[in-house]
Design an enzyme around this catalytic site. Sequence first.
Site, PDB file in Angstrom:
ATOM      1  CE  LYS A 286      -3.995  -1.809   2.664  1.00  0.00           C
ATOM      2  NZ  LYS A 286      -5.143  -1.321   1.508  1.00  0.00           N
ATOM      3  NE  ARG A 360     -10.825  -9.804  -1.798  1.00  0.00           N
ATOM      4  CZ  ARG A 360     -11.219  -8.887  -2.735  1.00  0.00           C
ATOM      5  NH1 ARG A 360     -11.654  -9.513  -4.016  1.00  0.00           N
ATOM      6  NH2 ARG A 360     -11.346  -7.676  -2.538  1.00  0.00           N
TER       7      ARG A 360
HETATM    8  N1  BES Z   1      -8.015  -3.590   4.570  1.00  0.00           N
HETATM    9  C1  BES Z   1      -8.204  -3.260   3.071  1.00  0.00           C
HETATM   10  C2  BES Z   1      -9.679  -2.579   2.864  1.00  0.00           C
HETATM   11  C3  BES Z   1      -9.511  -1.202   3.272  1.00  0.00           C
HETATM   12  C4  BES Z   1      -8.916  -0.051   2.791  1.00  0.00           C
HETATM   13  C5  BES Z   1     -10.562  -0.817   4.395  1.00  0.00           C
HETATM   14  C6  BES Z   1      -8.923   0.969   3.178  1.00  0.00           C
HETATM   15  C7  BES Z   1     -10.827   0.543   4.780  1.00  0.00           C
HETATM   16  C8  BES Z   1      -9.914   1.412   4.525  1.00  0.00           C
HETATM   17  C9  BES Z   1      -8.367  -4.651   2.164  1.00  0.00           C
HETATM   18  O1  BES Z   1      -7.398  -5.509   2.515  1.00  0.00           O
HETATM   19  C10 BES Z   1      -7.672  -4.052   0.936  1.00  0.00           C
HETATM   20  O2  BES Z   1      -6.761  -3.825   0.842  1.00  0.00           O
HETATM   21  N2  BES Z   1      -8.681  -4.210  -0.369  1.00  0.00           N
HETATM   22  C11 BES Z   1      -8.345  -3.542  -1.465  1.00  0.00           C
HETATM   23  C12 BES Z   1      -8.822  -4.751  -2.605  1.00  0.00           C
HETATM   24  C13 BES Z   1      -8.111  -4.649  -3.853  1.00  0.00           C
HETATM   25  C14 BES Z   1      -6.952  -4.873  -3.833  1.00  0.00           C
HETATM   26  C15 BES Z   1      -8.878  -5.354  -4.733  1.00  0.00           C
HETATM   27  C16 BES Z   1      -8.775  -2.332  -1.665  1.00  0.00           C
HETATM   28  O3  BES Z   1     -10.064  -2.014  -1.250  1.00  0.00           O
HETATM   29  O4  BES Z   1      -8.024  -1.581  -2.449  1.00  0.00           O
HETATM   30 MN    MN Z   2      -5.548  -5.487   1.954  1.00  0.00          MN
END
Ligand code: BES
Ligand code: MN
Length: 504
Positions: A286, A360
């Site tokens: 990230k 997931r």
């Molecule tokens: N934990 C995150 C989702 C999230 C991001 C929750 C920001 C709250 C605030 C999750 O694991 C994630 O990173 N999801 C990705 C999925 C994508 C790679 C398909 C996302 O939401 O960007």
């Molecule tokens: Mn994630």
Amino acid sequence: MNYTLQTEKLLNTHSDCICLPLFINNKSDSNKANSQVLCSLGQQIDEACENMLSKAIESYSISSEAGKAFMLSVDAQSFSRILLVGFGETEKADSEVLKKAIGALNTQIKDTNIKSLCIAFSDIPETLKAENLIRDAITTIAGNHYNFDQFKSKKAPLSPLTEIVFHTTEDQAPSSEAKISLASAQVKGINTAKDLGNLPGNVCTPSYLAEQAQKLADDSKNFSVKILDEAELETLNMGAFLSVSKGSTEPGKLIILEYKGGKKDEAPHMLVGKGITFDSGGISLKPGASMDEMKYDMCGAASVLGTMTAIAELQPKLNIVSIIASAENMPAGNASKPGDIVTSSSGITIEIMNTDAEGRLVLCDALSYAEQYKPASVVDIATLTGACIVALGHCTSAVMGNNDPLVNELLDAGKQASDKAWQLPIWDDYQEQIDSPFADIQNIGGKGAGSITAACFLSRFTKAYPWAHLDIAGTAWVSGGKDKGATGRPVPLLLQYLLNKEAS
Ligand code: BES
Ligand code: MN
Ligand code: ZN
């Protein structure tokens, strides 16, 4: 905080401050349009205090609009202040009005030296249900008193407020008593979830969550716990879960917490929480800005432990099994890479297209594990997708599922508990977005409907039982700013949902 009920004469109430509702009555005499009216309890006090309330209302032009409140100093024997709380027009009073009124009350008592508060709202319209008032008031005021200062050298001063008295009529008393118990259990649950969420990732690890579950089970009636380590998950072929946990030196844990309050053979209701104690994104790292907030990626798990804490207190006649899938998502030499293919415990193979879609992956193995309990229902709770914040913002959690009655029960529970959720569709049309050229499915759904395709992924593992998924990415914590911190949501929704099951 002490919560008590009082059915005696309001005038005899010993309290630092009495809160009374104030309404707008459009229908009163025509030359006094929009007159502000006191409820009957307010009128009694007014008469006893030489019309001081009605005089003050007029001379200070006190507003009875919902969301406004006005504090008056009074010269009575048993109380020294009166807080007039606006409810607007009686006919328009609904739960949103109640929320505004309680918010205004809460703002007014903040930073005062009030030690005991008497809320005398028994005359509010039936539509606002006096019992709802009790739960909302206790939750809001306790929320205001929550502090997370265990890492500060200088602690926040303790609030002087230690007692809230609810003035009710005799017939409201029994149900009000029950609502007080419910509300104080709910507050404990919310505070547990907040504390766990706010703890930093170097303290709140998967092992820490396991210890908390163990403690809850040790200290509570009808609880037992099972904690599975990575070696055990290996023997269960949980390749999806392990593909996430292996990238961190913190060992992953599958935590199973069982509560048996119902009949021996009654099918349990299940909660499954995402417990990523830090989500760096893994190799699909990230960006740095706000990455600290990914310590909150275990808020699903926190809400499960919070709800179970409240359940331990309330001891409903239900069987509940909770599973927490906990791991840290980190980049390492042995971390999963985009393109890797893993096999889940269900046998479904998964192409990991993005290591940041890790929630997931840990959840799918936990959801397959749930099957052995032949559950009556399974609800998973997860900070699953940033897309959920795009869709619904920060006020509303998303619900999706394979069983409409179950989805509706969750939506209703959210409304009842002032912890709102909204359904998104997981129609078959979306399923092809997770097709993979090389494996059975892939872990991302490409452009568009990110929250839905994440739920589609989970739906492949939940065919054996009624299942719903709550995406709490927008609601579990307040991001940045001075109010930054975990909200404890959706503990109120989950608790209400389970208690409704007991009642039905
Ligand atoms: N934990 C995150 C989702 C999230 C991001 C929750 C920001 C709250 C605030 C999750 O694991 C994630 O990173 N999801 C990705 C999925 C994508 C790679 C398909 C996302 O939401 O960007
Ligand atoms: Mn994630
Ligand atoms: Zn995550």
